[in-house]
Write a protein that holds these residues in place. Structure first.
Motif: not given
Length: 324
Positions: A186-187, A217, A222-223, A237, A241, A272
């Motif tokens: 996810d990150v 991505r 994810g991020d 994300t 950006t 974000a």
């Protein structure tokens, strides 16, 4: 989730005792007198957990633990509010030595760490699986791999977390990073050099970094939080950006600053740009402290002063000019 359960479970496959020595100037082959020294519990995931705990977040650090230094590491973490989940191994954890010069130049001497047997690696994975059943919000898998560990160990941890419905963050490098990216965390938090190695080309402009982050991505991440050192950080994300940074700093030590950046991101809530600003504030606060000392709330509040966030930064700007 019970109040007793950690919000963030960090996994550090290759923890360490981190010794930092401060010198005016390092000259190869000469005898030096240190101007300062410190010893901290270390390893990227350990640093993430320490930073989170200092800000009142519930954090647990799961790590292989063996030898006298392993016992010492656990004892060092006990008063810091970090729940330690040790996985017994036959070897002794490593000691890393960092030399920091007065101008902030950092020289690191990292030991390889203990050789982990197949049985010890399986014990690590079983322990992670068991801890995921209590429902942490995040699994943060970080750092180098010890001898004997497969390159896809972080990727395996991402898959285990996904099975339990836990979000994942990965911070590693080289082949381990490449394998983890394919697992779709996810990150993911590479620094500029790690991202360049991953996409096999030089990244000199903001546009280069944005394109490389978009490629990650597209591969399922994810991020993508890219640490740019003194030039701040860039976040990509699904929503957009952003770049965040502040005025130039003279670092006392850069050790663990990226780990604090990730901790700030995981601890943040909201949109974000707000999460990115907090991540950069925590990282900026860390570089002003000795060794791998992590910043507390007072330091990160100070670190947040002057942090600015820019949406869709100019792609033609050289990374080195971002703070000018």
């Amino acid at each position: 989730m019970s109040a007793a359960h950690p919000a963030v479970l960090t996994v550090t496959p290759n923890p360490s005792i981190d010794r930092t020595v401060e010198l005016a100037v390092l000259t190869r082959g000469e005898v030096h007198r240190a101007t300062g020294a410190s010893v901290e519990a270390g390893g990227k995931g350990v640093n993430v957990a320490r930073a989170l705990a200092l800000h009142g977040a519930r954090a647990a650090a799961l790590l292989p633990c063996g030898g006298v230094d392993g016992d010492r590491l656990v004892a060092m973490l006990a008063p810091q509010g970090v729940e330690v989940v040790p996985v017994a191994i036959g070897g002794t954890i490593r000691t890393n030595t960092t030399v920091v010069e007065a101008d902030g130049t950092t020289t690191k001497l990292n030991e390889p760490g203990p050789l982990l047997s197949g049985e010890e690696l399986e014990s690590l994975l079983r322990t992670v699986r068991a801890r995921l059943t209590v429902g942490p919000r995040w699994l943060a898998s970080s750092g180098s791999l010890p001898p004997g560990a497969p390159a896809d160990l972080h990727a395996r941890l991402v898959h285990l977390a996904r099975e339990s419905g836990t979000a994942t963050a990965v911070d590693t490098s080289g082949a381990a990073l490449a394998a983890a990216v394919e697992a779709g965390p996810d990150v993911v938090k590479p620094n500029l050099e790690e991202l360049a190695e991953l996409v096999a080309r030089e990244l000199t402009t903001v546009g280069d970094v944005r394109t490389a982050a978009a490629e990650l991505r597209a591969r399922g991440c994810g991020d993508v939080l890219v640490s740019l050192g003194e030039a701040g950080a860039l976040l990509a994300t699904a929503e957009g950006t952003w770049w965040a940074g502040g005025s130039p700093l003279v670092p006392r030590s850069t050790v663990g600053a990226g780990d604090c950046t990730l901790a700030g991101y995981l601890a943040a809530e909201g949109p974000a740009p707000r999460r990115l600003a907090q991540a950069v504030a925590w990282g900026r606060a860390a570089v002003l402290l000795p060794g791998s000392t992590v910043p507390g709330p007072e330091q990160t509040r100070t670190g947040a002063e002057g942090v600015r966030v820019v949406e869709n930064p100019d792609p033609d700007t050289p990374v080195k000019d971002l703070q000018r």
